[in-house]
Write a protein that holds these residues in place. Sequence first.
Motif, PDB file in Angstrom:
ATOM      1  N   THR A   1      36.910  42.515  33.349  1.00 30.96           N
ATOM      2  CA  THR A   1      36.657  41.874  34.792  1.00 30.96           C
ATOM      3  C   THR A   1      38.034  40.991  35.195  1.00 30.96           C
TER       4      THR A   1
ATOM      5  N   ALA B   1      37.529  37.817  35.962  1.00 29.03           N
ATOM      6  CA  ALA B   1      37.507  36.727  35.478  1.00 29.03           C
ATOM      7  C   ALA B   1      38.015  36.670  34.046  1.00 29.03           C
TER       8      ALA B   1
ATOM      9  N   LEU C   1      33.596  41.485  29.792  1.00 27.29           N
ATOM     10  CA  LEU C   1      33.022  40.663  30.701  1.00 27.29           C
ATOM     11  C   LEU C   1      32.436  39.494  30.200  1.00 27.29           C
TER      12      LEU C   1
ATOM     13  N   SER D   1      28.373  35.837  33.044  1.00 32.85           N
ATOM     14  CA  SER D   1      28.293  35.575  34.486  1.00 32.85           C
ATOM     15  C   SER D   1      28.833  36.708  35.379  1.00 32.85           C
ATOM     16  N   ASP D   2      29.428  37.612  34.965  1.00 32.63           N
ATOM     17  CA  ASP D   2      30.096  38.433  35.566  1.00 32.63           C
ATOM     18  C   ASP D   2      29.085  39.943  35.870  1.00 32.63           C
ATOM     19  N   TYR D   3      27.834  39.854  35.008  1.00 34.18           N
ATOM     20  CA  TYR D   3      26.987  41.016  35.063  1.00 34.18           C
ATOM     21  C   TYR D   3      26.141  40.955  36.281  1.00 34.18           C
TER      22      TYR D   3
END
Length: 102
Positions: A11, A13, A97, A100-102
């Motif tokens: 990701t 991030a 990831l 928090s990206d999920y």
Amino acid sequence: MAKQGKPRYVTRAINVELNIEIQVLLWELLDSIAIKRKDTMDYLQLFEIKSDGNNVKIINQQEQPAIKQEIIIEQGVLSIKDITVWIIDESDKQIMLFPSDY
């Protein structure tokens, strides 16, 4: 089970916040885990990364079947903050990831 040759993605991030050395290390650990666990490897691998003095402690967990493994490596010049990273192994790709990206 992780299958070599699948495209691997990170990701935005992860790309910004996690240095490339740790990203490569986690992919290598995933490959090693796939070899050791064979058909018992869960599609979701959780990696907790913690700075532990002069070492980095990586705790790998999965839910089905429940497995928890601890790996300690010498920190060397790596600057690392305590974080959790997921790697999801889908049928056609693998994605690294932060939760928090999920």
